[in-house]
Scaffold this motif. Structure first.
Motif, short mmCIF file in Angstrom:
data_model
loop_
_atom_site.label_atom_id
_atom_site.label_comp_id
_atom_site.label_asym_id
_atom_site.label_seq_id
_atom_site.Cartn_x
_atom_site.Cartn_y
_atom_site.Cartn_z
N LYS A 49 -11.68 -69.87 -47.36
CA LYS A 49 -11.29 -71.21 -47.83
C LYS A 49 -9.85 -71.52 -47.42
O LYS A 49 -9.55 -72.62 -46.97
CB LYS A 49 -11.45 -71.30 -49.34
N SER A 64 -9.73 -72.23 -43.68
CA SER A 64 -10.29 -73.51 -43.29
C SER A 64 -9.32 -74.66 -43.51
O SER A 64 -9.44 -75.70 -42.88
CB SER A 64 -11.59 -73.78 -44.04
N LYS A 65 -8.34 -74.46 -44.38
CA LYS A 65 -7.39 -75.53 -44.70
C LYS A 65 -6.05 -75.35 -44.01
O LYS A 65 -5.22 -76.25 -44.05
CB LYS A 65 -7.18 -75.59 -46.20
N SER A 82 -10.23 -72.19 -37.68
CA SER A 82 -10.25 -73.09 -38.83
C SER A 82 -11.60 -73.80 -38.96
O SER A 82 -12.15 -73.91 -40.06
CB SER A 82 -9.13 -74.12 -38.69
N ALA A 104 -14.40 -73.38 -41.95
CA ALA A 104 -14.93 -74.54 -42.67
C ALA A 104 -16.46 -74.56 -42.63
O ALA A 104 -17.11 -74.86 -43.64
CB ALA A 104 -14.37 -75.83 -42.08
N ASP A 121 -19.00 -74.31 -45.80
CA ASP A 121 -20.09 -75.28 -45.98
C ASP A 121 -21.44 -74.60 -46.15
O ASP A 121 -22.24 -74.98 -47.00
CB ASP A 121 -20.16 -76.25 -44.80
#
Length: 128
Positions: A16, A19-20, A53, A57, A61
């Motif tokens: 997480k 991904s950000k 990244s 993500a 998902d």
């Protein structure tokens, strides 16, 4: 059960954050006495960071979709136990979760096992 905990749930917070993140690659030139690759392939650090990244993500998902597809009680248990953190950054202990679900301790452990098995079956075969 081990599969889903080891390869999915224990990696959730790291993925997480990946991904950000916005990675800023080094722009310092490097000098090397090694010959260039014969394939004439260009390797971009910026592209590599962006791809990591995006992959993180997509991983998030996939996990969240499969958790949402579980029965409501199983999904809630997984979210409370593995996908939420306390104020100190640790995950909640089992003794805190089963009263929140209004179930007995024995029922909690049965439900936890079944929910991990179902989630493991749903996620098995996803390549990341």
């Amino acid at each position: 059960m081990d599969y889903v905990e080891k390869y999915w749930l224990n990696r959730y917070f790291r993925m997480k954050s990946m991904s950000k993140k916005t990675h800023v690659p080094s722009i310092t030139a490097t000098i090397s006495d090694m010959p260039k690759s014969k394939t004439n392939e260009f390797v971009s650090k910026t592209e590599n960071y962006a791809l990591k990244s995006i992959e993180a993500a997509e991983w998030i998902d996939t996990l969240e979709t499969e958790v949402n597809n579980l029965p409501r009680d199983y999904s809630k248990l997984i979210r409370l136990k593995y996908l939420q953190r306390r104020g100190d950054g640790q995950t909640y202990e089992d003794e805190v979760i089963y009263p929140k679900l209004n179930i007995s301790r024995a029922k909690y452990y049965q439900m936890k096992k079944k929910s991990l098995e179902e989630l493991g079956r749903a996620l098995f075969g996803h390549e990341f």
